[in-house]
Write an enzyme that holds these catalytic residues in place. Structure first.
Site, PDB file in Angstrom:
ATOM      1  CG  HIS A 148     -14.932  17.576  -1.563  1.00 43.70           C
ATOM      2  ND1 HIS A 148     -15.637  18.036  -1.576  1.00 43.70           N
ATOM      3  CD2 HIS A 148     -14.748  16.537  -3.098  1.00 43.70           C
ATOM      4  CE1 HIS A 148     -16.407  17.367  -2.998  1.00 43.70           C
ATOM      5  NE2 HIS A 148     -15.680  16.639  -3.772  1.00 43.70           N
ATOM      6  CD  GLU A 173     -11.708  11.309 -10.495  1.00 39.18           C
ATOM      7  OE1 GLU A 173     -11.939  11.489 -11.826  1.00 39.18           O
ATOM      8  OE2 GLU A 173     -12.111  12.577  -9.725  1.00 39.18           O
ATOM      9  CG  ASP A 186     -11.872  12.156  -6.244  1.00 43.89           C
ATOM     10  OD1 ASP A 186     -11.197  11.411  -7.390  1.00 43.89           O
ATOM     11  OD2 ASP A 186     -12.632  13.134  -7.381  1.00 43.89           O
ATOM     12  NE  ARG A 244     -22.043   6.804  -5.919  1.00 43.74           N
ATOM     13  CZ  ARG A 244     -21.579   6.276  -7.480  1.00 43.74           C
ATOM     14  NH1 ARG A 244     -20.529   6.369  -7.822  1.00 43.74           N
ATOM     15  NH2 ARG A 244     -23.073   5.327  -7.942  1.00 43.74           N
ATOM     16  CD  GLU A 289     -10.940  17.387  -5.500  1.00 44.14           C
ATOM     17  OE1 GLU A 289     -10.039  17.915  -6.699  1.00 44.14           O
ATOM     18  OE2 GLU A 289     -12.316  17.332  -5.388  1.00 44.14           O
TER      19      GLU A 289
END
Length: 285
Positions: A118, A101, A103, A129, A105
């Site tokens: 994030h 994944e 990300d 991480r 966010e």
């Protein structure tokens, strides 16, 4: 003669509009709305998508394609006003217990306080991480471009073309790297007031609902993708220079500026969290 010239001009304009349509893509062609019972919608002939959140439900969508490496852009305008307790997630992910994944966010905040961006990278179901940033602009006032450039050498997170973070391929040092599992793009707007804003201390104010985030100008021209798990992942052979892109000296300078001035958390400096020693990749950036 004048009529002929006008006709040629109109044909040229129509051709340009078609090209623009191909370049920016259509949300109808690229994505499926997956949940929210009508709270996510596509407008403007496929050029705008919105997700909304109210007390009953949030909403979300996912890509029709799966990707194994690519440079993927999306313009997003985040929830305005008091967005505390809301999260707008935009990420790539595979499936299964040992998923990969990548990300973005966006954690909302009370009016006047900055959003928190994030970021995280998972490999084989393991994340931890996190790097977090404030942004150098108001992400609710207009659309801004959020880019993932994922290739065999590194994953680069960019905001309006400025790199904010790099996760390098450190397999030579025993660090797992996402390179085998195709991922779909997902996005959602949802309630997370148990943790999102100031560690969950600030709760969502439902008097501001419905909350809304908007998306446009999706671009996956430079990518390796497939439309079915039964197909091989294929690349655009005419534009694959991104496949071996790393940051140049100017981009490294830009990233240093972002990390010096806007980064608010870096797992690679959190010695309390890792008393036995920082993760291996932190020593090989």
């Amino acid at each position: 003669m004048a009529a002929s010239a006008t006709k040629q001009s109109l044909l040229l304009l129509a051709s340009l509009l078609v090209l623009i349509g191909i370049t920016t893509g259509s949300f109808y062609d690229s994505f499926d709305i997956t949940w929210g019972a009508g709270r996510a919608n596509i407008f403007e002939s496929g050029q705008l998508l919105t997700c909304t959140l109210d007390k009953i439900s949030g909403s979300g969508f996912q890509s029709k394609k799966e990707y194994l490496f690519g440079k993927i852009d999306m313009k997003i305008k985040l929830v305005a006003g008091n967005s505390a307790g809301t999260v707008t997630a935009y990420y790539l992910s595979s499936k299964g217990e040992k998923w990969d994944e990548i990300d973005f966010e966006f954690l909302g905040n009370v009016t006047g306080q900055p959003y928190v961006l994030h970021t995280n990278v998972f490999t084989g179901g393991k994340g931890d991480r996190e790097m977090q940033f404030y942004l150098w602009f108001d992400p609710t006032a207009d659309f801004h471009t959020y880019t993932v450039l994922w290739n065999p050498l590194n994953i680069i997170f960019l905001v309006d073309g400025i790199p904010i973070r790099v996760f390098k391929n450190n397999e030579a040092n025993g660090v797992a790297y996402p390179k085998n599992q195709p991922m779909k793009i997902y996005s959602s707007l949802w309630e997370a007031d148990d943790w999102a804003t100031q560690g969950g201390r600030v709760k969502i104010d439902w008097t501001n609902a419905p909350f809304s985030a908007s998306y446009k100008s999706f671009n996956d021209v430079d990518c390796c993708s497939r439309t079915s798990i039964w197909n091989w992942v294929t690349c655009n052979a005419n534009s694959n220079s991104w496949m071996w892109t790393t940051l140049n000296s100017n981009q490294l300078g830009q990233m240093k500026w972002v990390q010096d001035d806007f980064m608010i958390y870096n797992y690679c400096t959190d010695f309390k969290r890792f008393p036995q020693g920082l993760p291996t990749e932190c020593n090989h950036n």
